[in-house]
Design an enzyme around this catalytic site. Structure first.
Site, PDB file in Angstrom:
ATOM      1  N   GLU A 114      27.491  -3.510  18.088  1.00  0.00           N
ATOM      2  CA  GLU A 114      26.056  -3.501  18.392  1.00  0.00           C
ATOM      3  C   GLU A 114      25.256  -3.154  17.154  1.00  0.00           C
ATOM      4  OE1 GLU A 114      26.651  -0.297  21.308  1.00  0.00           O
ATOM      5  OE2 GLU A 114      25.280   0.899  20.089  1.00  0.00           O
ATOM      6  N   LYS A 116      23.058  -1.306  14.397  1.00  0.00           N
ATOM      7  CA  LYS A 116      22.763   0.069  13.996  1.00  0.00           C
ATOM      8  C   LYS A 116      21.274   0.084  13.680  1.00  0.00           C
ATOM      9  CE  LYS A 116      24.120   3.696  10.735  1.00  0.00           C
ATOM     10  NZ  LYS A 116      23.301   4.691  11.356  1.00  0.00           N
ATOM     11  N   ASP A 118      17.744   1.387  12.477  1.00  0.00           N
ATOM     12  CA  ASP A 118      17.301   2.280  11.408  1.00  0.00           C
ATOM     13  C   ASP A 118      15.994   2.947  11.817  1.00  0.00           C
ATOM     14  OD1 ASP A 118      17.251   3.565   9.032  1.00  0.00           O
ATOM     15  OD2 ASP A 118      16.486   1.863   7.886  1.00  0.00           O
ATOM     16  N   TYR A 225      20.780   3.217  22.892  1.00  0.00           N
ATOM     17  CA  TYR A 225      22.104   2.623  22.688  1.00  0.00           C
ATOM     18  C   TYR A 225      23.222   3.395  23.359  1.00  0.00           C
ATOM     19  CZ  TYR A 225      21.753   6.065  18.967  1.00  0.00           C
ATOM     20  OH  TYR A 225      21.538   7.209  18.265  1.00  0.00           O
ATOM     21  N   LYS A 313      27.734  -0.793   7.218  1.00  0.00           N
ATOM     22  CA  LYS A 313      26.389  -1.006   6.677  1.00  0.00           C
ATOM     23  C   LYS A 313      26.346  -2.323   5.905  1.00  0.00           C
ATOM     24  CE  LYS A 313      24.250   3.243   6.766  1.00  0.00           C
ATOM     25  NZ  LYS A 313      23.011   3.563   6.127  1.00  0.00           N
ATOM     26  N   CYS A 411      -0.440   0.165 -27.453  1.00  0.00           N
ATOM     27  CA  CYS A 411      -0.179   0.719 -26.122  1.00  0.00           C
ATOM     28  C   CYS A 411      -1.269   0.217 -25.182  1.00  0.00           C
ATOM     29  CB  CYS A 411      -0.181   2.242 -26.158  1.00  0.00           C
ATOM     30  SG  CYS A 411      -0.217   2.968 -24.510  1.00  0.00           S
ATOM     31  N   CYS A 414      -3.531   3.591 -24.173  1.00  0.00           N
ATOM     32  CA  CYS A 414      -4.361   4.357 -25.100  1.00  0.00           C
ATOM     33  C   CYS A 414      -4.735   3.565 -26.351  1.00  0.00           C
ATOM     34  CB  CYS A 414      -3.665   5.660 -25.486  1.00  0.00           C
ATOM     35  SG  CYS A 414      -2.205   5.403 -26.508  1.00  0.00           S
ATOM     36  N   CYS A 429       5.248   4.004 -27.077  1.00  0.00           N
ATOM     37  CA  CYS A 429       3.961   4.509 -27.524  1.00  0.00           C
ATOM     38  C   CYS A 429       4.213   5.929 -28.006  1.00  0.00           C
ATOM     39  CB  CYS A 429       2.968   4.515 -26.357  1.00  0.00           C
ATOM     40  SG  CYS A 429       1.524   5.545 -26.664  1.00  0.00           S
ATOM     41  N   CYS A 434      -1.281  10.217 -24.935  1.00  0.00           N
ATOM     42  CA  CYS A 434      -1.606   9.026 -24.139  1.00  0.00           C
ATOM     43  C   CYS A 434      -1.711   9.409 -22.659  1.00  0.00           C
ATOM     44  CB  CYS A 434      -0.521   7.964 -24.344  1.00  0.00           C
ATOM     45  SG  CYS A 434      -0.656   6.547 -23.258  1.00  0.00           S
TER      46      CYS A 434
HETATM   47  S1  IVH Z   1      26.231   5.869  18.357  1.00  0.00           S
HETATM   48  C1  IVH Z   1      28.781   9.976  18.065  1.00  0.00           C
HETATM   49  N1  IVH Z   1      24.952   3.628  18.091  1.00  0.00           N
HETATM   50  O1  IVH Z   1      23.164   6.380  13.565  1.00  0.00           O
HETATM   51  C2  IVH Z   1      27.764   9.131  17.391  1.00  0.00           C
HETATM   52  N2  IVH Z   1      24.276   5.450  16.740  1.00  0.00           N
HETATM   53  O2  IVH Z   1      25.277   8.008  11.897  1.00  0.00           O
HETATM   54  C3  IVH Z   1      27.036   8.290  18.368  1.00  0.00           C
HETATM   55  N3  IVH Z   1      22.379   4.959  15.281  1.00  0.00           N
HETATM   56  O3  IVH Z   1      23.061   9.613  14.929  1.00  0.00           O
HETATM   57  C4  IVH Z   1      26.033   7.443  17.732  1.00  0.00           C
HETATM   58  N4  IVH Z   1      22.095   2.890  15.904  1.00  0.00           N
HETATM   59  O4  IVH Z   1      21.011   8.142  15.094  1.00  0.00           O
HETATM   60  C5  IVH Z   1      25.059   4.894  17.671  1.00  0.00           C
HETATM   61  N5  IVH Z   1      23.889   1.579  18.017  1.00  0.00           N
HETATM   62  C6  IVH Z   1      23.993   2.835  17.584  1.00  0.00           C
HETATM   63  C7  IVH Z   1      23.140   3.377  16.607  1.00  0.00           C
HETATM   64  C8  IVH Z   1      23.323   4.695  16.196  1.00  0.00           C
HETATM   65  C9  IVH Z   1      21.660   3.865  15.127  1.00  0.00           C
HETATM   66  C10 IVH Z   1      22.175   6.218  14.523  1.00  0.00           C
HETATM   67  C11 IVH Z   1      22.173   7.446  15.376  1.00  0.00           C
HETATM   68  C12 IVH Z   1      23.330   8.258  14.915  1.00  0.00           C
HETATM   69  C13 IVH Z   1      23.565   7.725  13.548  1.00  0.00           C
HETATM   70  C14 IVH Z   1      25.029   7.796  13.209  1.00  0.00           C
END
Ligand code: IVH
Length: 718
Positions: A114, A116, A118, A225, A313, A411, A414, A429, A434
């Protein structure tokens, strides 16, 4: 209107507004225009104003309600909010898979992939379908109670739909979508306020507001999530959570995949990468989680994170944009850096309008021209950079960028002549006055890793110099709270003063800087070529700034390199440096008898030149006048005052019979004394062994007490 009639209409309006909220936020299928929605909302507000008794805490209008808090209440998480192990390579995803297979042999282990998200991690607790509490992650165990703020987010339902479990803790991320972020920044630009760096920061900053009315103005969203503590929830695999959340009216991750083999997992990760930019929230990776809760339990946790999940990541994001112009920036050491002015684009979560081009050679090598379409890259906090030019999109009339002609040997700030610095393939410079250099030096001086003067950042530094309040960093120490409070950070048309509160805070931080360590001070002075490591090294071998300014050690380093051909003299200096602990014997065969020093001749010259220059001398004088005397971190001044050798300065020379000079130095320092590298009238003792060097003669000449190891031992406490 009668109260009874009003009550009926209010009820209708609330239901209608909730319905439209749902259509808009959950189903992304609004059936009325924003204007019509606002009309309904306004009607409700008006009626509630007329009949305040009819207001209930669950009315859609009350989302913005609540008084500003003094501080957030702290709440514990029943189940800790842990973090995930991050990885950037597919290899490690494979390792993760192999590991769970090893821990659960001969079992099928379906996993979910799924996005992640941000954003900012939050936990929401619904009891019998009603929102009871919302909290930040905090340290994982205890977070801030931010219920009031979360209530202002329109997509967070106050009440769950359908048959809600007795207790449901949902976890997710609060975010600001791209459009909302850009709109907010446009507005701030118009008002002359500093721009937010990226949507994540605004979301985090918004949730930290004590006044929910401010939060209500920020277009925030949330996506869930997973779950935390629950009661009455009959689910035993993670993949069932998503449809369940949706059914209850909670916004959930929109795409997920179930996979079993490594190939399937990697396919899902790639597929997600292809579509994630279409999501309204920012994503920076994929999370791979074991689907079965029973299997998760058997896999357990390490100290920090679960063994049943891993975060992959994605690599730095690259986007194309147009290069509008190339401008020259003058840095704190006077180096002229070309900067790309770009058509603003969103990369890895922040709007990028500028990117560094490093230097003249880089522009030549990549043949970067104004008008070009360029590929820029940004990863996390890294400064954005131009990777390549898309040559096929180059306008016909684009000409190569002629750096030298562009700056006309002057520069750009100045107007003083500039010089090409061969060591840095850069133009410099050399005017230390400056204004561009001054501003950058002030900013650098106050930065966290230097003197950590909070609230004196880029804009404040700019304005302080521009307004003439300060002409160099040390002027900060003569600023008055009232002057600072009145500083205009905005424009003449849209003024915005720094304010009393900020000014008081800043002055406090400035005062605190007086007592910071020698290494921080050496770093903060922006001496050319002196970075953090060099500053630390210098601080370890000198007692104070004056000592650095006239350092015998640095002179020795220079002399050693000048006299390298004259074997005898070079060897003598080398021995001295080794004995002082400032140099080590070179291990390279080619350089027999050679030494290596962490601080080389270029840096040594640069440091001595700096303090010998008019500016450097002025700095020393002003530090004296301001009574700022940063001392070496060899010992903390306070503790040292109570130690038996407090205030005593030693100089070591020659070989001691039963201890190395390093050991002697350690003993002296442990007892609060200083070890200096050169003899002066201020030296209390010269501890001399056999074959002492020139320091012995100097001590004699100055009448400094000379002791041997036996006498030294007598001074030491028994
Ligand atoms: S599961 C036991 N699922 O990323 C950890 N975390 O470094 C359970 N995050 O603290 C986290 N998307 O703030 C999970 N689909 C996702 C996520 C997610 C973002 C964040 C969350 C967590 C951190 C983990």
């Amino acid at each position: 209107m009668e109260e009874k009639e009003a009550a009926k209409r209010i009820q209708q309006l609330r239901e209608e507004i909730r319905k439209h909220d749902r259509l808009y936020y959950e189903e992304a299928a609004p059936i009325i225009s924003d204007r019509e929605y606002d009309r309904l909302y306004k009607e409700l507000v008006d009626l509630e104003t007329q009949f305040p008794d009819l207001i209930t805490p669950h009315s859609p209008t009350q989302r913005v309600g609540g008084k500003p808090l003094k501080a957030f209440e702290q709440v514990s998480h029943v189940i800790p909010m842990l973090s995930l192990d991050n990885t950037y390579s597919e290899e490690e995803v494979k390792n993760f898979h192999a590991r769970i297979r090893r821990l659960l042999p001969n079992e099928k282990i379906p996993v979910v992939i799924e996005p992640k998200v941000d954003g900012v991690a939050v936990s929401l607790i619904y009891e019998n379908g009603r929102l009871r509490q919302a909290a930040t992650r905090g340290d994982g165990n205890v977070g801030d109670n931010i219920t009031q703020n979360i209530r202002t987010i329109r997509s967070v339902p106050e009440r769950l739909r359908d048959a809600a479990p007795k207790l449901l803790e949902v976890r997710g991320e609060v975010y600001m979508d791209r459009k909302g972020f850009e709109k907010l920044n446009d507005e701030r630009k118009r008002q002359g306020l500093p721009l937010f760096a990226n949507p994540r920061n605004v979301a985090a900053g918004s949730l930290k507001q004590l006044d929910p009315a401010i939060v209500a103005k920020r277009p925030l969203g949330v996506v869930f999530y997973g779950t935390g503590a629950t009661e009455g929830l009959n689910v035993d695999v993670h993949s069932e959570i998503f449809p369940l959340l949706k059914k209850l009216g909670l916004p959930a991750t929109e795409r997920w995949w179930v996979a079993e083999s490594v190939e399937e997992i990697l396919d899902a990760i790639h597929e997600l990468d292809g579509i994630r930019h279409n999501f309204v929230y920012q994503t920076d990776g994929a999370v791979v989680k074991v689907n079965s809760f029973a299997q998760r339990e058997r896999l357990g946790f390490t100290a920090k994170s679960p063994r049943w999940a891993i975060a992959y990541k994605y690599a730095a994001e690259r986007v194309e944009t147009r290069l509008r112009d190339i401008v020259i920036q003058v840095g704190r050491t006077g180096i002229l850096t070309p900067v790309a002015v770009l058509e603003p684009v969103l990369v890895s979560g922040s709007t990028v309008a500028r990117a560094t081009l490093h230097n003249e050679d880089e522009i030549k090598r990549k043949d970067i021209r104004v008008g070009d379409t360029v590929v820029i890259e940004k990863a996390g906090e890294v400064i954005p950079a131009v990777v390549t030019v898309v040559k096929s999109k180059r306008p016909r009339d684009a000409k190569p960028f002629d750096f030298a002609r562009h700056i006309h040997g002057k520069c750009p700030i100045c107007g003083d002549p500039i010089r090409r610095d061969p060591q840095f393939v850069a133009w410099r410079c050399e005017n230390l006055q400056c204004p561009a250099q001054t501003t950058r030096r002030v900013e650098f001086f106050a930065a966290r890793s230097a003197l950590d003067i909070e609230s004196v950042g880029g804009i404040v530094a700019d304005k302080l110099v521009e307004s003439g309040l300060i002409r160099e960093p040390l002027d900060l120490f003569e600023l008055k709270t009232e002057q600072l409070a009145k500083l205009n950070l905005g424009t003449d048309e849209a003024p915005r003063v720094f304010g009393e509160k900020n000014a008081t805070k800043a002055i406090k931080a400035i005062e605190r800087a007086r007592t910071l360590s020698l290494s921080r001070w050496l770093f903060a002075l922006a001496i050319p070529d002196v970075g953090k490591t060099t500053a630390t090294q210098l601080a370890q071998f000198h007692d104070n700034i004056d000592d650095v300014a006239h350092s015998q050690l640095l002179l020795d380093v220079l002399e050693y390199h000048q006299k390298r051909d004259q074997k005898e003299s070079a060897r003598e200096i080398a021995e001295r440096l080794i004995k002082a602990g400032f140099a080590e014997r070179s291990k390279s065969k080619a350089e027999k008898d050679g030494i290596v020093t962490e601080v080389g001749p270029v840096v040594a010259q640069s440091v001595l030149d700096f303090f010998a220059s008019t500016t450097g001398k002025k700095i020393l004088r002003r530090l004296n006048e301001l009574e700022i005397q940063p001392t070496s971190e060899k010992i903390s001044a306070k503790k040292a005052a109570e130690l038996p050798l407090a205030g005593k300065t030693f100089v070591l020379t020659g070989t001691l019979p039963s201890m190395t000079r390093k050991e002697a130095r350690k003993k002296i320092e442990a007892l609060g004394g200083h070890v200096s590298s050169s003899v002066s009238k201020k030296t209390h003792y010269v501890l001399a062994g056999t074959e002492p060097g020139s320091k012995f003669d100097k001590a004699k000449q100055l009448g400094v007490k000379i002791i041997d190891e036996a006498e030294f031992r007598k001074i030491l406490p028994r």
